[in-house]
Design a protein around this motif. Structure first.
Motif, PDB file in Angstrom:
ATOM      1  N   ALA A   1      -3.870   4.122   0.203  1.00 23.69           N
ATOM      2  CA  ALA A   1      -4.502   3.024  -0.518  1.00 23.69           C
ATOM      3  C   ALA A   1      -3.750   1.730  -0.242  1.00 23.69           C
ATOM      4  N   THR A   2      -4.460   0.597  -0.391  1.00 23.37           N
ATOM      5  CA  THR A   2      -3.835  -0.697  -0.210  1.00 23.37           C
ATOM      6  C   THR A   2      -4.423  -1.709  -1.184  1.00 23.37           C
ATOM      7  N   VAL A   3      -3.637  -2.736  -1.494  1.00 23.75           N
ATOM      8  CA  VAL A   3      -4.095  -3.835  -2.342  1.00 23.75           C
ATOM      9  C   VAL A   3      -3.612  -5.133  -1.704  1.00 23.75           C
ATOM     10  N   ASP A   4      -4.478  -6.160  -1.686  1.00 21.82           N
ATOM     11  CA  ASP A   4      -4.066  -7.415  -1.059  1.00 21.82           C
ATOM     12  C   ASP A   4      -3.091  -8.176  -1.962  1.00 21.82           C
ATOM     13  N   TRP A   5      -2.583  -9.297  -1.472  1.00 18.52           N
ATOM     14  CA  TRP A   5      -1.511  -9.981  -2.184  1.00 18.52           C
ATOM     15  C   TRP A   5      -1.977 -10.555  -3.515  1.00 18.52           C
ATOM     16  N   THR A   6      -3.289 -10.790  -3.669  1.00 19.25           N
ATOM     17  CA  THR A   6      -3.789 -11.323  -4.939  1.00 19.25           C
ATOM     18  C   THR A   6      -4.005 -10.222  -5.965  1.00 19.25           C
TER      19      THR A   6
ATOM     20  N   THR B   1      -8.948  -3.968  -3.124  1.00 18.15           N
ATOM     21  CA  THR B   1      -8.328  -2.675  -2.887  1.00 18.15           C
ATOM     22  C   THR B   1      -9.147  -1.862  -1.893  1.00 18.15           C
ATOM     23  N   TYR B   2      -8.477  -0.901  -1.267  1.00 19.06           N
ATOM     24  CA  TYR B   2      -9.154  -0.054  -0.277  1.00 19.06           C
ATOM     25  C   TYR B   2      -8.477   1.304  -0.293  1.00 19.06           C
TER      26      TYR B   2
ATOM     27  N   GLY C   1       0.806  -1.212   0.000  1.00 16.87           N
ATOM     28  CA  GLY C   1       0.000   0.000   0.000  1.00 16.87           C
ATOM     29  C   GLY C   1       0.836   1.256   0.000  1.00 16.87           C
ATOM     30  N   TRP C   2       0.132   2.368   0.042  1.00 17.58           N
ATOM     31  CA  TRP C   2       0.761   3.679   0.042  1.00 17.58           C
ATOM     32  C   TRP C   2       0.232   4.515   1.201  1.00 17.58           C
TER      33      TRP C   2
ATOM     34  N   LEU D   1      -3.414  -4.157   5.664  1.00 12.36           N
ATOM     35  CA  LEU D   1      -2.595  -2.947   5.674  1.00 12.36           C
ATOM     36  C   LEU D   1      -3.507  -1.745   5.470  1.00 12.36           C
ATOM     37  N   ARG D   2      -3.963  -1.177   6.595  1.00 14.48           N
ATOM     38  CA  ARG D   2      -4.811   0.015   6.530  1.00 14.48           C
ATOM     39  C   ARG D   2      -4.416   1.068   7.548  1.00 14.48           C
TER      40      ARG D   2
END
Length: 122
Positions: free
Chosen positions: A49-54, A58-59, A35-36, A103-104
């Motif tokens: 923002a975050t993205v899971d391992w797959t 996203t969030y 994420g960032w 990761l948030r």
């Protein structure tokens, strides 16, 4: 151990776009959520923002929803942040982060990059 290196920061005018990239190195980098976050002068580091391992989930933080888009390329072990409709208040140092789980928030990050400066100004 995971090493993260950001690139793509710079100066952009309000309303413009910028794309940040983060290269992850390490044996298990692809298994991590990525994420960032960003930190403006005098302010606390905040979630962007975050993205899971797959790459399938996203969030986003409320301040960037609808303007920023996060994506990842596991084959290249990279995560990207496309930033559109940039505003002066988006000015900050942007940090890439990785976490084995969710990761948030800053407390959930296991690894950090060194940061890249983004300045939005006319």
């Amino acid at each position: 151990q995971v090493q993260l290196v950001e690139s793509g920061g710079g100066l952009v005018q309000p309303g413009g776009s910028l794309r940040l990239s983060c290269a992850g190195a390490g044996r298990t980098a692809r298994a991590y959520s990525m994420g960032w976050f960003r930190q403006a002068p005098g302010k606390e580091r905040e979630f962007v923002a975050t993205v899971d391992w797959t790459g399938g989930s996203t969030y986003y933080g409320d301040s960037v929803k609808g303007r920023f888009a996060i994506s990842r390329d596991n084959a290249a072990s990279t995560v990207n942040l496309q930033m559109n409709s940039l505003k002066p208040e988006d000015t900050a140092v942007y940090y890439c982060a990785a976490a084995i789980g969710s990761l948030r928030s800053t407390g959930q990050a296991d690894y950090w990059g060194q940061g890249t400066q983004v300045t939005v100004s006319s």
